[in-house]
Design a protein around this motif. Sequence first.
Motif, PDB file in Angstrom:
ATOM      1  N   ALA A 146       0.807  -1.225   0.000  1.00 61.60           N
ATOM      2  CA  ALA A 146       0.000   0.000   0.000  1.00 61.60           C
ATOM      3  C   ALA A 146       0.839   1.273   0.000  1.00 61.60           C
ATOM      4  CB  ALA A 146      -0.925   0.006   1.217  1.00 61.60           C
ATOM      5  N   GLY A 147       2.145   1.123   0.034  1.00 60.72           N
ATOM      6  CA  GLY A 147       3.024   2.285   0.042  1.00 60.72           C
ATOM      7  C   GLY A 147       4.460   1.838  -0.078  1.00 60.72           C
ATOM      8  N   PRO A 148       5.374   2.795  -0.140  1.00 61.51           N
ATOM      9  CA  PRO A 148       6.786   2.438  -0.255  1.00 61.51           C
ATOM     10  C   PRO A 148       7.287   1.733   0.997  1.00 61.51           C
ATOM     11  CG  PRO A 148       6.544   4.787   0.122  1.00 61.51           C
ATOM     12  CD  PRO A 148       5.171   4.235  -0.065  1.00 61.51           C
ATOM     13  N   GLN A 149       8.334   0.952   0.811  1.00 61.30           N
ATOM     14  CA  GLN A 149       8.987   0.296   1.933  1.00 61.30           C
ATOM     15  C   GLN A 149       9.950   1.285   2.591  1.00 61.30           C
ATOM     16  OE1 GLN A 149      10.531  -3.616   0.971  1.00 61.30           O
ATOM     17  NE2 GLN A 149       8.940  -3.904  -0.577  1.00 61.30           N
ATOM     18  N   PRO A 150      10.296   1.080   3.856  1.00 57.66           N
ATOM     19  CA  PRO A 150      11.154   2.040   4.553  1.00 57.66           C
ATOM     20  C   PRO A 150      12.462   2.364   3.826  1.00 57.66           C
ATOM     21  CG  PRO A 150      10.188   0.537   6.132  1.00 57.66           C
ATOM     22  CD  PRO A 150       9.822   0.015   4.768  1.00 57.66           C
ATOM     23  N   LEU A 151      13.160   1.348   3.322  1.00 56.85           N
ATOM     24  CA  LEU A 151      14.416   1.630   2.631  1.00 56.85           C
ATOM     25  C   LEU A 151      14.203   2.391   1.333  1.00 56.85           C
ATOM     26  CD1 LEU A 151      16.685  -1.508   3.179  1.00 56.85           C
ATOM     27  CD2 LEU A 151      17.027   0.812   4.039  1.00 56.85           C
ATOM     28  N   ASP A 152      13.058   2.165   0.678  1.00 56.04           N
ATOM     29  CA  ASP A 152      12.740   2.931  -0.533  1.00 56.04           C
ATOM     30  C   ASP A 152      12.705   4.426  -0.214  1.00 56.04           C
ATOM     31  OD1 ASP A 152      12.398   0.493  -1.827  1.00 56.04           O
ATOM     32  OD2 ASP A 152      10.203   0.617  -1.848  1.00 56.04           O
ATOM     33  N   LEU A 153      12.174   4.760   0.946  1.00 57.04           N
ATOM     34  CA  LEU A 153      12.064   6.165   1.332  1.00 57.04           C
ATOM     35  C   LEU A 153      13.437   6.815   1.504  1.00 57.04           C
ATOM     36  CD1 LEU A 153       9.073   5.993   3.822  1.00 57.04           C
ATOM     37  CD2 LEU A 153       9.071   6.894   1.490  1.00 57.04           C
ATOM     38  N   LEU A 154      14.427   6.033   1.957  1.00 59.51           N
ATOM     39  CA  LEU A 154      15.776   6.580   2.069  1.00 59.51           C
ATOM     40  C   LEU A 154      16.322   6.978   0.696  1.00 59.51           C
ATOM     41  CD1 LEU A 154      17.588   4.270   4.662  1.00 59.51           C
ATOM     42  CD2 LEU A 154      16.950   6.668   4.934  1.00 59.51           C
ATOM     43  N   LEU A 155      16.073   6.123  -0.297  1.00 55.28           N
ATOM     44  CA  LEU A 155      16.561   6.419  -1.648  1.00 55.28           C
ATOM     45  C   LEU A 155      15.836   7.621  -2.244  1.00 55.28           C
ATOM     46  CD1 LEU A 155      16.933   2.800  -3.058  1.00 55.28           C
ATOM     47  CD2 LEU A 155      18.689   4.246  -1.993  1.00 55.28           C
ATOM     48  N   VAL A 156      14.527   7.691  -2.028  1.00 54.04           N
ATOM     49  CA  VAL A 156      13.758   8.845  -2.509  1.00 54.04           C
ATOM     50  C   VAL A 156      14.246  10.114  -1.805  1.00 54.04           C
ATOM     51  CG1 VAL A 156      11.462   9.914  -2.534  1.00 54.04           C
ATOM     52  CG2 VAL A 156      11.738   7.519  -3.206  1.00 54.04           C
ATOM     53  N   HIS A 196      21.026 -10.028   6.780  1.00 57.62           N
ATOM     54  CA  HIS A 196      20.308  -9.025   7.574  1.00 57.62           C
ATOM     55  C   HIS A 196      21.289  -8.268   8.444  1.00 57.62           C
ATOM     56  CE1 HIS A 196      16.252  -9.965   6.344  1.00 57.62           C
ATOM     57  NE2 HIS A 196      16.582 -11.244   6.374  1.00 57.62           N
ATOM     58  N   PRO A 197      21.121  -6.985   8.549  1.00 62.77           N
ATOM     59  CA  PRO A 197      19.946  -6.179   8.296  1.00 62.77           C
ATOM     60  C   PRO A 197      19.815  -5.689   6.852  1.00 62.77           C
ATOM     61  CG  PRO A 197      21.558  -4.823   9.393  1.00 62.77           C
ATOM     62  CD  PRO A 197      22.145  -6.204   9.278  1.00 62.77           C
ATOM     63  N   ARG A 198      20.518  -6.252   5.884  1.00 67.43           N
ATOM     64  CA  ARG A 198      20.398  -5.958   4.457  1.00 67.43           C
ATOM     65  C   ARG A 198      20.547  -4.470   4.146  1.00 67.43           C
ATOM     66  NH1 ARG A 198      16.803  -8.371   0.786  1.00 67.43           N
ATOM     67  NH2 ARG A 198      18.630  -8.006  -0.491  1.00 67.43           N
ATOM     68  N   ILE A 199      21.582  -3.886   4.734  1.00 63.44           N
ATOM     69  CA  ILE A 199      21.856  -2.466   4.501  1.00 63.44           C
ATOM     70  C   ILE A 199      22.290  -2.231   3.054  1.00 63.44           C
ATOM     71  CG2 ILE A 199      22.513  -2.063   6.901  1.00 63.44           C
ATOM     72  CD1 ILE A 199      25.466  -2.017   5.851  1.00 63.44           C
TER      73      ILE A 199
END
Length: 138
Positions: free
Chosen positions: A33-43, A79-82
């Motif tokens: 339903a929305g971006p994933q947390p790591l996606d937001l870092l890239l944006v 993990h934590p898949r940084i």
Amino acid sequence: MPGVLSGMAFSGITPSAHTVIVDTDREHGGEDAGPQPLDLLLVALGTCTGMDVISIMRKKRQKVTHYSINVYANQAEEHPRIFTEIMVEHVVGGDNLDPRAMSRSLELSITKYCPVHALLSRATRVEHVYRILDPVPG
């Protein structure tokens, strides 16, 4: 403060009072339903440098008519898949753009103005590249 909506989705309210829905894909229990947390870092990285660059280019009286940003990242397998490395590609077009103005604008963003770049570059390798589109004949 974040609040769970359903499944894995959260509704987060930013300090500037904007609501963002953050979720994960169905494979990981979400509804996408929305971006994933790591996606937001890239944006955040792309838009932070982009806002700096376009502002500086305008001050340099460069007429930018197209600006898009592509952000690519590699993640660790464990993990934590940084993010192990991030590459930000700035694609600009306009009337007689000066490559030196673009280079300097990007340099100022990543060395002085963008806090997202400053933070992420302490944790992983972040590279920025740019290309200026050829004028469209017409």
